[in-house]
Design an enzyme around this catalytic site. Structure first.
Site, PDB file in Angstrom:
ATOM      1  N   GLN A 102       0.841  -1.200   0.000  1.00  0.00           N
ATOM      2  CA  GLN A 102       0.000   0.000   0.000  1.00  0.00           C
ATOM      3  C   GLN A 102       0.874   1.248   0.000  1.00  0.00           C
ATOM      4  O   GLN A 102       0.375   2.364  -0.109  1.00  0.00           O
ATOM      5  CB  GLN A 102      -0.895   0.020   1.247  1.00  0.00           C
ATOM      6  CG  GLN A 102      -1.831  -1.161   1.358  1.00  0.00           C
ATOM      7  CD  GLN A 102      -2.443  -1.247   2.756  1.00  0.00           C
ATOM      8  OE1 GLN A 102      -3.456  -0.626   3.053  1.00  0.00           O
ATOM      9  NE2 GLN A 102      -1.813  -2.012   3.621  1.00  0.00           N
ATOM     10  N   VAL A 104       3.422   4.162  -1.008  1.00  0.00           N
ATOM     11  CA  VAL A 104       3.685   4.915  -2.235  1.00  0.00           C
ATOM     12  C   VAL A 104       5.126   5.442  -2.269  1.00  0.00           C
ATOM     13  O   VAL A 104       5.506   6.139  -3.193  1.00  0.00           O
ATOM     14  CB  VAL A 104       2.685   6.102  -2.397  1.00  0.00           C
ATOM     15  CG1 VAL A 104       1.249   5.598  -2.419  1.00  0.00           C
ATOM     16  CG2 VAL A 104       2.870   7.162  -1.312  1.00  0.00           C
ATOM     17  N   ASP A 105       5.915   5.100  -1.232  1.00  0.00           N
ATOM     18  CA  ASP A 105       7.254   5.699  -1.103  1.00  0.00           C
ATOM     19  C   ASP A 105       8.291   5.117  -2.055  1.00  0.00           C
ATOM     20  O   ASP A 105       9.390   5.672  -2.199  1.00  0.00           O
ATOM     21  CB  ASP A 105       7.746   5.591   0.357  1.00  0.00           C
ATOM     22  CG  ASP A 105       7.709   4.165   0.893  1.00  0.00           C
ATOM     23  OD1 ASP A 105       7.971   3.224   0.122  1.00  0.00           O
ATOM     24  OD2 ASP A 105       7.429   3.992   2.098  1.00  0.00           O
ATOM     25  N   HIS A 120      -1.497   1.445  -4.276  1.00  0.00           N
ATOM     26  CA  HIS A 120      -1.914   2.849  -4.078  1.00  0.00           C
ATOM     27  C   HIS A 120      -1.061   3.816  -4.899  1.00  0.00           C
ATOM     28  O   HIS A 120      -1.153   5.029  -4.696  1.00  0.00           O
ATOM     29  CB  HIS A 120      -1.867   3.218  -2.589  1.00  0.00           C
ATOM     30  CG  HIS A 120      -2.937   2.523  -1.778  1.00  0.00           C
ATOM     31  ND1 HIS A 120      -2.928   2.483  -0.406  1.00  0.00           N
ATOM     32  CD2 HIS A 120      -4.041   1.833  -2.169  1.00  0.00           C
ATOM     33  CE1 HIS A 120      -3.988   1.799   0.029  1.00  0.00           C
ATOM     34  NE2 HIS A 120      -4.672   1.394  -1.024  1.00  0.00           N
ATOM     35  N   CYS A 131      -4.316  13.777 -20.723  1.00  0.00           N
ATOM     36  CA  CYS A 131      -4.079  12.670 -21.666  1.00  0.00           C
ATOM     37  C   CYS A 131      -3.821  11.344 -20.960  1.00  0.00           C
ATOM     38  O   CYS A 131      -3.746  10.304 -21.621  1.00  0.00           O
ATOM     39  CB  CYS A 131      -2.929  12.995 -22.625  1.00  0.00           C
ATOM     40  SG  CYS A 131      -1.288  12.953 -21.877  1.00  0.00           S
ATOM     41  N   CYS A 148       2.003  18.691 -18.222  1.00  0.00           N
ATOM     42  CA  CYS A 148       2.391  17.586 -19.093  1.00  0.00           C
ATOM     43  C   CYS A 148       3.258  18.095 -20.248  1.00  0.00           C
ATOM     44  O   CYS A 148       2.857  19.016 -20.966  1.00  0.00           O
ATOM     45  CB  CYS A 148       1.131  16.920 -19.634  1.00  0.00           C
ATOM     46  SG  CYS A 148       1.433  15.587 -20.795  1.00  0.00           S
ATOM     47  N   ASN A 214       3.297  -6.659  13.374  1.00  0.00           N
ATOM     48  CA  ASN A 214       2.920  -5.262  13.618  1.00  0.00           C
ATOM     49  C   ASN A 214       3.360  -4.882  15.020  1.00  0.00           C
ATOM     50  O   ASN A 214       3.439  -5.732  15.902  1.00  0.00           O
ATOM     51  CB  ASN A 214       1.385  -5.116  13.491  1.00  0.00           C
ATOM     52  CG  ASN A 214       0.949  -3.678  13.296  1.00  0.00           C
ATOM     53  OD1 ASN A 214       1.225  -2.818  14.111  1.00  0.00           O
ATOM     54  ND2 ASN A 214       0.271  -3.417  12.189  1.00  0.00           N
TER      55      ASN A 214
END
Ligand code: BV8
Ligand code: ZN
Length: 244
Positions: A102, A104-105, A120, A131, A148, A214
């Protein structure tokens, strides 16, 4: 019967041909990347709907890019830790391995993981809102919302925000991995964001041996076969060493 939870997991991994791993922010906490929901978590100071939603971006792209720029600057100085590296090692030894993150790093691909879905997205990629082109982008700082190079459209972070659907290909690949795995390792996720929050029960129903690693108990701790409390960087490397 093995004498310790670590030995039990190692024995399961040694016999398994198909292993799936789900990671969350906790695995990168040991690299110094803040988690989302902990005491120092990112959502303590920011409201998700104000920053991580398509509505927020439509309302104020400058503010949203400011937040992502801040996170990019923070993540840029971080490196993979022993847990990321141990998963690369596991990938090499397991016949059918898949890592679902999950995060995004980008620390898993930096560590060398190849068989992975970043469900993610990735903070080091941008997507054109006009586009749709996705491209790598490591610029720091980003002081103004970028545009872009192909069509001039507004670029956004290539990240799945709340209320947005995940990439169907990533989901398909993830569900295949969850449906077929003999062992599922869940590392450093609070297990509250869907659809990833449903992955543990999905694998369990299909007969997988499910392990949670965890710092704290989570909503899944009672459902899994084995819950180990500890730091990812301390526990995960122990699972892949060949010594006793
Ligand atoms: C979707 C991107 C279809 C920003 C993120 C009501 C019920 C059910 C579902 C919903 C609902 N209302 C809305 C939903 C759907 C929503 C959702 O799940 N909401 C939840 C919060 C209720 N989901 C979606 O919108 C998803 N899309 O469902 O599409 C759809 C479409 C339209 C309408 C409906 C449905 C999209 C999800 C978006 C995901 N993106 N943010 C960004 O990153 O820039 S979520 C955010 O949370 C992060 O991206 C992160 O990846 C994710 C998960 O968090 P964790 O990784 O688990 O991190 P957390 O801080 O929570 O926990 C860290 C854990 O690590 C802790 O347990 C801690 O104890 C542990 N830890 C700490 N240190 C260590 C450690 N463990 C080990 N070692 C350590 N050292
Ligand atoms: Zn474009």
């Amino acid at each position: 019967m093995n004498e310790s939870p670590i030995q039990e997991i190692k024995a399961r991994l040694a016999q398994a041909r198909t292993v799936t791993v789900l990671t969350g922010a906790g695995i990168s906490a040991d690299s110094g990347v803040p988690t989302f929901r902990g005491t120092d978590g990112l959502w303590r100071n920011f409201r998700p709907e104000e920053l991580a939603s398509p509505e927020a971006f439509a309302r104020d792209p400058h503010l949203v890019w400011e937040w992502y720029n801040w996170r990019r600057e923070l993540i840029a100085s971080k490196i993979p830790n022993a847990a990321h590296l141990a998963l690369v090692e596991l990938e090499r030894h397991i016949e059918h391995f898949w890592l679902i993150t999950q995060n995004v790093d980008g620390l898993h691909p930096t560590a060398g993981s190849q068989k992975l879905s970043e469900i993610h997205g990735n903070i080091w990629k941008v997507r054109c809102t006009a586009c749709g082109m996705i491209s790598p982008n490591h610029d720091i700082p980003i002081l103004n919302p970028p545009h872009c190079p192909t069509c001039g459209g507004l670029l956004r972070p290539h990240i799945v925000w709340f209320g947005e659907s995940l990439d169907p290909q990533d989901l398909d690949r993830s569900y295949t991995a969850l449906h077929t795995c003999e062992v599922l390792l869940i590392i450093g996720t609070s297990g509250v964001v869907y659809p990833a929050a449903s992955f543990a029960p999905v694998a369990k129903e299909r007969g997988a041996y499910v392990v949670e690693i965890n710092l704290d108990p989570t909503p899944h701790s009672d459902l899994v076969d084995l819950a180990i409390q500890g730091r990812a960087k301390d526990i995960v490397p122990q699972l892949v060493t060949t010594s006793a």
